[in-house]
Design a protein around this motif. Structure first.
Motif, PDB file in Angstrom:
ATOM      1  N   SER A   1      -5.000   3.913  10.644  1.00  0.00           N
ATOM      2  CA  SER A   1      -5.897   3.084   9.844  1.00  0.00           C
ATOM      3  C   SER A   1      -5.989   1.643  10.337  1.00  0.00           C
ATOM      4  O   SER A   1      -6.904   0.921   9.959  1.00  0.00           O
ATOM      5  CB  SER A   1      -5.430   3.075   8.393  1.00  0.00           C
ATOM      6  OG  SER A   1      -4.194   2.382   8.285  1.00  0.00           O
TER       7      SER A   1
ATOM      8  N   LYS B   1      -6.101  -7.006  12.593  1.00  0.00           N
ATOM      9  CA  LYS B   1      -7.056  -6.280  11.749  1.00  0.00           C
ATOM     10  C   LYS B   1      -6.844  -6.626  10.278  1.00  0.00           C
ATOM     11  O   LYS B   1      -7.805  -6.808   9.531  1.00  0.00           O
ATOM     12  CB  LYS B   1      -6.928  -4.773  11.971  1.00  0.00           C
ATOM     13  CG  LYS B   1      -8.001  -3.996  11.257  1.00  0.00           C
ATOM     14  CD  LYS B   1      -8.115  -2.581  11.778  1.00  0.00           C
ATOM     15  CE  LYS B   1      -9.308  -1.916  11.141  1.00  0.00           C
ATOM     16  NZ  LYS B   1      -9.590  -0.625  11.708  1.00  0.00           N
TER      17      LYS B   1
ATOM     18  N   PHE C   1      -9.415  -8.539   7.705  1.00  0.00           N
ATOM     19  CA  PHE C   1      -9.792  -8.027   6.387  1.00  0.00           C
ATOM     20  C   PHE C   1      -9.618  -9.102   5.311  1.00  0.00           C
ATOM     21  O   PHE C   1     -10.437  -9.218   4.399  1.00  0.00           O
ATOM     22  CB  PHE C   1      -8.953  -6.795   6.038  1.00  0.00           C
ATOM     23  CG  PHE C   1      -9.074  -6.367   4.613  1.00  0.00           C
ATOM     24  CD1 PHE C   1     -10.255  -5.818   4.129  1.00  0.00           C
ATOM     25  CD2 PHE C   1      -8.017  -6.516   3.743  1.00  0.00           C
ATOM     26  CE1 PHE C   1     -10.365  -5.427   2.806  1.00  0.00           C
ATOM     27  CE2 PHE C   1      -8.121  -6.128   2.416  1.00  0.00           C
ATOM     28  CZ  PHE C   1      -9.298  -5.585   1.953  1.00  0.00           C
TER      29      PHE C   1
ATOM     30  N   TRP D   1     -15.088 -11.523   8.390  1.00  0.00           N
ATOM     31  CA  TRP D   1     -14.507 -10.496   7.547  1.00  0.00           C
ATOM     32  C   TRP D   1     -14.699  -9.112   8.144  1.00  0.00           C
ATOM     33  O   TRP D   1     -15.786  -8.752   8.595  1.00  0.00           O
ATOM     34  CB  TRP D   1     -15.111 -10.568   6.152  1.00  0.00           C
ATOM     35  CG  TRP D   1     -14.480  -9.625   5.180  1.00  0.00           C
ATOM     36  CD1 TRP D   1     -13.163  -9.523   4.905  1.00  0.00           C
ATOM     37  CD2 TRP D   1     -15.143  -8.679   4.354  1.00  0.00           C
ATOM     38  NE1 TRP D   1     -12.950  -8.563   3.945  1.00  0.00           N
ATOM     39  CE2 TRP D   1     -14.155  -8.030   3.592  1.00  0.00           C
ATOM     40  CE3 TRP D   1     -16.471  -8.313   4.174  1.00  0.00           C
ATOM     41  CZ2 TRP D   1     -14.447  -7.032   2.667  1.00  0.00           C
ATOM     42  CZ3 TRP D   1     -16.759  -7.322   3.241  1.00  0.00           C
ATOM     43  CH2 TRP D   1     -15.755  -6.701   2.508  1.00  0.00           C
ATOM     44  N   ASN D   2     -13.616  -8.324   8.148  1.00  0.00           N
ATOM     45  CA  ASN D   2     -13.651  -6.936   8.609  1.00  0.00           C
ATOM     46  C   ASN D   2     -13.341  -6.057   7.401  1.00  0.00           C
ATOM     47  O   ASN D   2     -12.182  -5.927   7.014  1.00  0.00           O
ATOM     48  CB  ASN D   2     -12.617  -6.723   9.714  1.00  0.00           C
ATOM     49  CG  ASN D   2     -12.569  -5.295  10.203  1.00  0.00           C
ATOM     50  OD1 ASN D   2     -13.199  -4.400   9.647  1.00  0.00           O
ATOM     51  ND2 ASN D   2     -11.802  -5.071  11.243  1.00  0.00           N
ATOM     52  N   PRO D   3     -14.365  -5.427   6.790  1.00  0.00           N
ATOM     53  CA  PRO D   3     -14.153  -4.680   5.549  1.00  0.00           C
ATOM     54  C   PRO D   3     -13.549  -3.284   5.733  1.00  0.00           C
ATOM     55  O   PRO D   3     -13.321  -2.583   4.749  1.00  0.00           O
ATOM     56  CB  PRO D   3     -15.557  -4.573   4.970  1.00  0.00           C
ATOM     57  CG  PRO D   3     -16.440  -4.548   6.174  1.00  0.00           C
ATOM     58  CD  PRO D   3     -15.776  -5.469   7.167  1.00  0.00           C
ATOM     59  N   SER D   4     -13.248  -2.866   6.946  1.00  0.00           N
ATOM     60  CA  SER D   4     -12.822  -1.484   7.182  1.00  0.00           C
ATOM     61  C   SER D   4     -11.558  -1.095   6.418  1.00  0.00           C
ATOM     62  O   SER D   4     -11.423   0.053   5.986  1.00  0.00           O
ATOM     63  CB  SER D   4     -12.633  -1.233   8.677  1.00  0.00           C
ATOM     64  OG  SER D   4     -11.600  -2.038   9.197  1.00  0.00           O
ATOM     65  N   LEU D   5     -10.624  -2.024   6.228  1.00  0.00           N
ATOM     66  CA  LEU D   5      -9.404  -1.678   5.504  1.00  0.00           C
ATOM     67  C   LEU D   5      -9.647  -1.471   4.016  1.00  0.00           C
ATOM     68  O   LEU D   5      -8.828  -0.844   3.343  1.00  0.00           O
ATOM     69  CB  LEU D   5      -8.325  -2.737   5.724  1.00  0.00           C
ATOM     70  CG  LEU D   5      -7.758  -2.815   7.143  1.00  0.00           C
ATOM     71  CD1 LEU D   5      -6.645  -3.850   7.222  1.00  0.00           C
ATOM     72  CD2 LEU D   5      -7.267  -1.465   7.615  1.00  0.00           C
TER      73      LEU D   5
ATOM     74  N   PHE E   1     -11.823   0.519   2.820  1.00  0.00           N
ATOM     75  CA  PHE E   1     -11.977   1.969   2.700  1.00  0.00           C
ATOM     76  C   PHE E   1     -10.626   2.670   2.772  1.00  0.00           C
ATOM     77  O   PHE E   1     -10.381   3.643   2.062  1.00  0.00           O
ATOM     78  CB  PHE E   1     -12.936   2.492   3.763  1.00  0.00           C
ATOM     79  CG  PHE E   1     -14.319   1.928   3.631  1.00  0.00           C
ATOM     80  CD1 PHE E   1     -15.149   2.318   2.583  1.00  0.00           C
ATOM     81  CD2 PHE E   1     -14.778   0.972   4.523  1.00  0.00           C
ATOM     82  CE1 PHE E   1     -16.410   1.784   2.435  1.00  0.00           C
ATOM     83  CE2 PHE E   1     -16.042   0.430   4.381  1.00  0.00           C
ATOM     84  CZ  PHE E   1     -16.869   0.833   3.340  1.00  0.00           C
ATOM     85  N   VAL E   2      -9.739   2.153   3.610  1.00  0.00           N
ATOM     86  CA  VAL E   2      -8.384   2.704   3.694  1.00  0.00           C
ATOM     87  C   VAL E   2      -7.688   2.536   2.338  1.00  0.00           C
ATOM     88  O   VAL E   2      -7.077   3.475   1.817  1.00  0.00           O
ATOM     89  CB  VAL E   2      -7.569   2.000   4.804  1.00  0.00           C
ATOM     90  CG1 VAL E   2      -6.112   2.423   4.771  1.00  0.00           C
ATOM     91  CG2 VAL E   2      -8.183   2.273   6.168  1.00  0.00           C
TER      92      VAL E   2
END
Length: 145
Positions: free
Chosen positions: A20, A27, A31, A38-42, A44-45
């Protein structure tokens, strides 16, 4: 048997943290940087983790023993205290500064990350300092001073 299952669950959890990106401080900091890049991928994790945990807790609350026959240990209190808020805030600040929280730091430690070694050493020192103060506090409460 319980130790072997715990070991396999820990390996699965660690693999999930690696997959993840939770063990990657850059990363995580991306977030947390909602005002910058901003990295919104986490998110979703985390949503997936909360959903799985909610299902697990719902099932666990209806059981007296785990699938391995061990007693269920679910927190009984939902009371929010000042210590809880302060500790949560300190955790969040540390997570934002270092990009690690304890689980991912241990995974990164296994990968040989120098930053993880420093984080884990500081984490252990912080736990030792807390334990020292907590013992003093408990002694003072017990003696009434």
């Amino acid at each position: 048997m319980a130790t072997a299952v715990s070991f396999v669950c820990g390996l699965l959890f660690g693999f999930g943290l690696l997959l993840s990106g939770m063990a990657n401080p850059a990363k995580v900091q991306g977030f947390l940087d909602i005002a910058g890049r901003w990295n919104p991928s986490l998110a979703f994790v985390m949503m997936g983790a909360v959903a799985v945990a909610a299902i697990g807790f719902a099932i666990a609350k209806r059981r007296d023993k785990s699938l391995l026959g061990l007693p269920m240990q679910i927190p009984a209190s939902a009371h929010v205290t000042g210590r809880l808020v302060l500790g949560s805030g300190a955790f969040g600040v540390g997570w934002g500064i270092a990009g690690f929280c304890p689980g991912p730091a241990l995974v990164a430690l296994g990968l040989g990350s120098a930053k993880a070694w420093v984080f884990v050493a500081a984490m252990i020192a912080g736990m030792a300092i807390f334990e020292l103060f907590e013992r003093r506090r408990q002694t003072a409460l017990a003696t009434g001073s």
